[in-house]
Design an enzyme around this catalytic site. Structure first.
Site, PDB file in Angstrom:
ATOM      1  CB  SER A  62      -1.474   0.340   0.925  1.00 27.10           C
ATOM      2  OG  SER A  62      -1.978  -1.695   1.284  1.00 27.10           O
TER       3      SER A  62
HETATM    4  N1  SAM Z   1      -0.602  -5.026   4.257  1.00 31.88           N
HETATM    5  C1  SAM Z   1      -0.201  -5.482   3.476  1.00 31.88           C
HETATM    6  C2  SAM Z   1       1.408  -4.738   3.269  1.00 31.88           C
HETATM    7  O1  SAM Z   1       1.888  -4.196   3.848  1.00 31.88           O
HETATM    8  O2  SAM Z   1       2.628  -5.006   1.792  1.00 31.88           O
HETATM    9  C3  SAM Z   1      -0.613  -4.779   1.453  1.00 31.88           C
HETATM   10  C4  SAM Z   1      -1.577  -5.211   1.242  1.00 31.88           C
HETATM   11  S1  SAM Z   1      -2.371  -5.939  -0.167  1.00 31.88           S
HETATM   12  C5  SAM Z   1      -2.887  -4.471  -0.761  1.00 31.88           C
HETATM   13  C6  SAM Z   1      -3.607  -7.101   0.269  1.00 31.88           C
HETATM   14  C7  SAM Z   1      -3.474  -8.189   0.070  1.00 31.88           C
HETATM   15  O3  SAM Z   1      -4.000  -9.096   0.772  1.00 31.88           O
HETATM   16  C8  SAM Z   1      -2.534  -9.107  -0.041  1.00 31.88           C
HETATM   17  O4  SAM Z   1      -0.913  -9.664  -0.402  1.00 31.88           O
HETATM   18  C9  SAM Z   1      -3.758 -10.425  -0.934  1.00 31.88           C
HETATM   19  O5  SAM Z   1      -3.276 -11.081  -1.682  1.00 31.88           O
HETATM   20  C10 SAM Z   1      -4.453 -10.432   0.149  1.00 31.88           C
HETATM   21  N2  SAM Z   1      -5.632 -10.954   0.577  1.00 31.88           N
HETATM   22  C11 SAM Z   1      -6.165 -11.373  -0.155  1.00 31.88           C
HETATM   23  N3  SAM Z   1      -7.454 -11.918   0.421  1.00 31.88           N
HETATM   24  C12 SAM Z   1      -6.955 -12.213   1.644  1.00 31.88           C
HETATM   25  C13 SAM Z   1      -7.711 -12.942   2.423  1.00 31.88           C
HETATM   26  N4  SAM Z   1      -8.974 -13.436   2.723  1.00 31.88           N
HETATM   27  N5  SAM Z   1      -6.945 -13.337   3.536  1.00 31.88           N
HETATM   28  C14 SAM Z   1      -5.395 -13.263   3.312  1.00 31.88           C
HETATM   29  N6  SAM Z   1      -4.671 -12.134   2.529  1.00 31.88           N
HETATM   30  C15 SAM Z   1      -6.662 -11.872   1.603  1.00 31.88           C
END
Ligand code: SAM
Length: 216
Positions: A62
């Protein structure tokens, strides 16, 4: 050539303080954690830009401001047990680990979880646990959590997360359709649950049982 710590200081001043994130502990954590170690090597010189960046598997780390904004919204005091959904690069987890007691983070893509775990270990964080799975179900065995942060866009607030939120507790989550969301803060206090809207954001999708379906 300016070094990474100078770039970080500038990031905090120009992207975060300038947009009115005021919590000094959050600003200090953003100045400390080496964001460039959480991005792919090809993105190294863009690590401190005012934008999200691709981390592979169609996912993103993000935007720094978004990380700071959501972290501030959790009102951490140093002792909380925090649940993060969407570990991605591990960067947000590192910021949380600077500001709270124990961090539990869930990522659905195993390769991302593995890479995040590697870098968090290298940096010496001992208060972060990461697991692969569907974070929309929460992490019941470790509940309750005093703070929950969801870093992917959900169609609605997943019920298991509300159930696993402590009283008192705060949950911050972007809710909306696949292309844009509203940041919602849920506050549980004295057995009452209130919701507050914190403004528009854009996230990749939360995919899971209490999130979006994978293929529609
Ligand atoms: N917090 C992260 C960072 O600091 O890099 C950025 C997160 S990114 C915007 C969103 C993440 O959520 C992705 O890596 C995606 O694979 C994960 N994601 C999506 N659905 C999910 C779920 N149901 N459970 C766990 N992770 C999930």
């Amino acid at each position: 050539m300016i070094g990474f710590s100078d770039k970080r200081r500038r990031m905090v001043r120009e992207q975060i303080e300038a947009r009115e994130v005021r919590d000094l502990f959050v600003l200090k954590a953003m100045e400390k954690v080496p964001r460039h170690l959480f991005v792919p090597e090809a993105m190294l010189d863009r690590a401190y830009e005012d934008s999200p960046l691709p981390i592979g598997h169609k996912q993103t780390i993000s935007q720094p401001y978004t990380v700071a904004f959501m972290t501030e919204a959790l009102e951490l005091t140093g002792k909380e047990k925090v649940l993060e959904i969407g570990a991605g690069s591990g960067y947000q987890a590192a910021i949380l680990a600077e500001l709270a007691g124990e961090i539990y983070t869930i990522e659905r893509i195993p390769e991302l979880a593995e890479q995040a775990e590697k870098i968090l270990k290298q940096l010496g964080y001992k208060n972060i646990r990461i697991k692969v799975g569907d974070g929309s179900l929460g992490w019941a065995e470790q509940s309750p959590f005093q703070a929950i942060i969801v870093t992917a866009g959900a169609p609605a607030i997943p019920k298991p997360l509300l159930e696993q939120l402590d009283d008192p507790g705060l949950l911050v989550i972007p809710v909306g359709d696949r292309s844009s969301q509203n940041m919602i803060r849920v506050r549980k206090k004295n057995q009452k649950v209130t919701e507050e809207s914190l403004g528009p954001f854009r996230f990749v999708e939360l995919i899971g049982e209490h999130g979006h379906q994978k293929n529609d």
